[in-house]
Design a protein around this motif. Structure first.
Motif, PDB file in Angstrom:
ATOM      1  N   ALA A 393       0.849  -1.201   0.000  1.00  0.00           N
ATOM      2  CA  ALA A 393       0.000   0.000   0.000  1.00  0.00           C
ATOM      3  C   ALA A 393       0.876   1.238   0.000  1.00  0.00           C
ATOM      4  O   ALA A 393       1.598   1.491   0.961  1.00  0.00           O
ATOM      5  N   ASN A 394       0.858   1.974  -1.103  1.00  0.00           N
ATOM      6  CA  ASN A 394       1.561   3.262  -1.199  1.00  0.00           C
ATOM      7  C   ASN A 394       3.041   3.158  -0.847  1.00  0.00           C
ATOM      8  O   ASN A 394       3.577   3.951  -0.072  1.00  0.00           O
ATOM      9  N   GLY A 395       3.694   2.157  -1.402  1.00  0.00           N
ATOM     10  CA  GLY A 395       5.132   2.024  -1.204  1.00  0.00           C
ATOM     11  C   GLY A 395       5.533   1.333   0.081  1.00  0.00           C
ATOM     12  O   GLY A 395       6.731   1.159   0.341  1.00  0.00           O
ATOM     13  N   SER A 396       4.576   0.915   0.890  1.00  0.00           N
ATOM     14  CA  SER A 396       4.888   0.173   2.112  1.00  0.00           C
ATOM     15  C   SER A 396       3.895  -0.986   2.219  1.00  0.00           C
ATOM     16  O   SER A 396       3.351  -1.442   1.210  1.00  0.00           O
ATOM     17  N   TYR A 397       3.647  -1.444   3.436  1.00  0.00           N
ATOM     18  CA  TYR A 397       2.720  -2.554   3.628  1.00  0.00           C
ATOM     19  C   TYR A 397       1.749  -2.232   4.757  1.00  0.00           C
ATOM     20  O   TYR A 397       2.095  -1.549   5.720  1.00  0.00           O
ATOM     21  N   SER A 398       0.531  -2.747   4.623  1.00  0.00           N
ATOM     22  CA  SER A 398      -0.465  -2.544   5.672  1.00  0.00           C
ATOM     23  C   SER A 398      -1.377  -3.764   5.726  1.00  0.00           C
ATOM     24  O   SER A 398      -1.408  -4.589   4.805  1.00  0.00           O
TER      25      SER A 398
END
Length: 413
Positions: A393-398
């Motif tokens: 999500a948006n360059g990271s993780y969630s």
């Protein structure tokens, strides 16, 4: 949370209390300002501290709301929270309950793990202390008549949910990897029994110790068992790893990432990792989790009650930075159950009377997490679950809610 919403929420809770048959004659007298102590046993700096932090925030919000209601009504019960960081260590939990008992505490919310609950249970039973765990699931602790109550479903219900998902996904064989503690041992045993009852194959797997730091032997053993299953025939896409763990999932995934067998196998998880900030914040472990599918069940929040639980969840996250799950929100509900039970019993001096009032109140109450009704052993009856997985999500993780298990039906989003 702004004050306008706060008073709207308090008004709603008052109507809800009335709807379940609250006896007006048992309200505190006008201008009464009685304060009761509640002990809180949570992991704030140890493993699974995401739940610990969210639990404290949830309890603070609930007690603040009751305090504001008492002020508005010129009288009512108030609560003082005595928080102890157990670090998920059973020995520390036992030390904490002994200290709290000396301070006059007879009601404790937490601890969150079954190993801790098992450690403090004899002391709680012997000293008339009511334990309300928001996270313990071991079915070995489902004992009628004791002082242990759990506002979450036990491991047999969780096993039913995750095995139903495995069956839905076409999994025919699993290799379990689990932490050696009461809760995760219970999950392993319940998942094994449920999966085999449906005709599936469960290998010996690998049980690791809580003190483990090097997971190479564990991941090598799991990979070897997967290879054996593949050699024996059958659809290799129907083989999966079942992992019952806490925050050391990060170290496990670091070890597994370089193994081509483990990287090409589906993984399934447990409530001890669902919504773990430790996992989603570690880029390499989160990347492995995302690629391995890795759904984690946690008991579900009713969509029909989102207008109630979402504002509380948002306030918890604003305080901690961690998305709360139903475990944390059940801790929020527990404060209102305790408050109504105290109103009904009138005192803690007659512990048996208060304990009976607690059970009766829990069985009648419906809070932000829905009905808190208990079974004969004092565990939550509700058996609906949400599945959460780590996704980019948006360059990271969630964490993302990817499905539900409601009334025996799997729904994936």
């Amino acid at each position: 949370m702004n004050r306008r919403f706060l008073f709207r929420f308090i008004a709603h809770m008052s109507l809800l209390i009335g709807a379940i048959g609250f006896v007006r004659g048992e309200q505190p007298p006008l201008h009464s300002h009685r304060t009761f102590k509640i002990g809180v046993l949570v992991s704030l700096t140890g493993s699974w501290n995401s739940l610990g932090q969210d639990t404290v925030a949830a309890l603070q919000i609930a007690t603040d709301q009751l305090d504001d209601a008492a002020k508005a009504n010129h009288g009512g019960y108030r609560f003082q929270l005595l928080v102890r960081d157990t670090q998920l260590d059973p020995t520390k939990a036992l030390e904490a309950i002994k200290d709290l008992e000396k301070r006059g505490v007879q009601i404790i919310i937490g601890p969150q793990s079954s190993a801790e609950v098992a450690m403090i249970k004899p002391y709680a039973d012997a000293h008339n202390i009511l334990i309300i765990s928001q996270g313990s699931t071991a079915s070995s602790l489902a004992i009628p008549g004791d002082n242990i109550f759990r506002l979450c479903p036990n491991d047999m219900r969780e096993a039913e949910a995750i095995v139903a998902l495995m069956q839905h996904d076409g999994i025919h064989s699993i290799v379990p990897l689990w932490r050696n503690d009461a809760g995760n041992n219970g999950l392993h045993d319940s998942v094994k029994a449920a999966f085999e009852n449906l005709g599936g194959t469960v290998t010996a797997g690998f049980q690791y110790q809580p003190t483990t730091t090097d997971f190479a032997p564990a991941t090598a053993s799991v990979a070897s068992q997967i290879a054996t299953l593949r050699t024996a025939g059958g659809d290799p896409t129907g083989i999966a790893v079942y992992l019952a763990a806490f925050d050391k999932v990060v170290d496990i995934f670091h070890s597994a990432a370089s193994n081509p067998i483990l990287s090409s196998t589906l993984w399934y998880g447990s409530d001890g990792v669902a919504l773990s900030a430790v996992l989603s914040d570690d880029a390499s472990a989160a990347a492995f989790a995302s690629s391995a599918y890795y759904p984690n069940p946690t008991f579900g929040l009713p969509d029909a009650l989102q207008n109630l639980w979402q504002p509380i969840a948002d306030e918890i996250e604003a305080r901690t930075g961690i998305t709360p799950d139903a475990f944390a929100l059940s801790a929020y509900d527990s404060v209102f159950v305790v408050e109504q039970a105290l109103r009904a019993a009138g005192t803690l001096k007659d512990f048996a009377r208060f304990k009976t009032a607690f059970v009766e109140t829990a069985n009648a109450y419906s809070g932000v997490t829905g009905s808190t009704a208990l079974d004969a052993a004092g565990d939550r009856l509700s058996s609906d679950f949400d599945f959460w997985a780590v996704r980019p999500a948006n360059g990271s993780y969630s964490w993302v809610r990817i499905g539900t298990y409601n009334s025996g039906i799997i729904t994936l989003f």
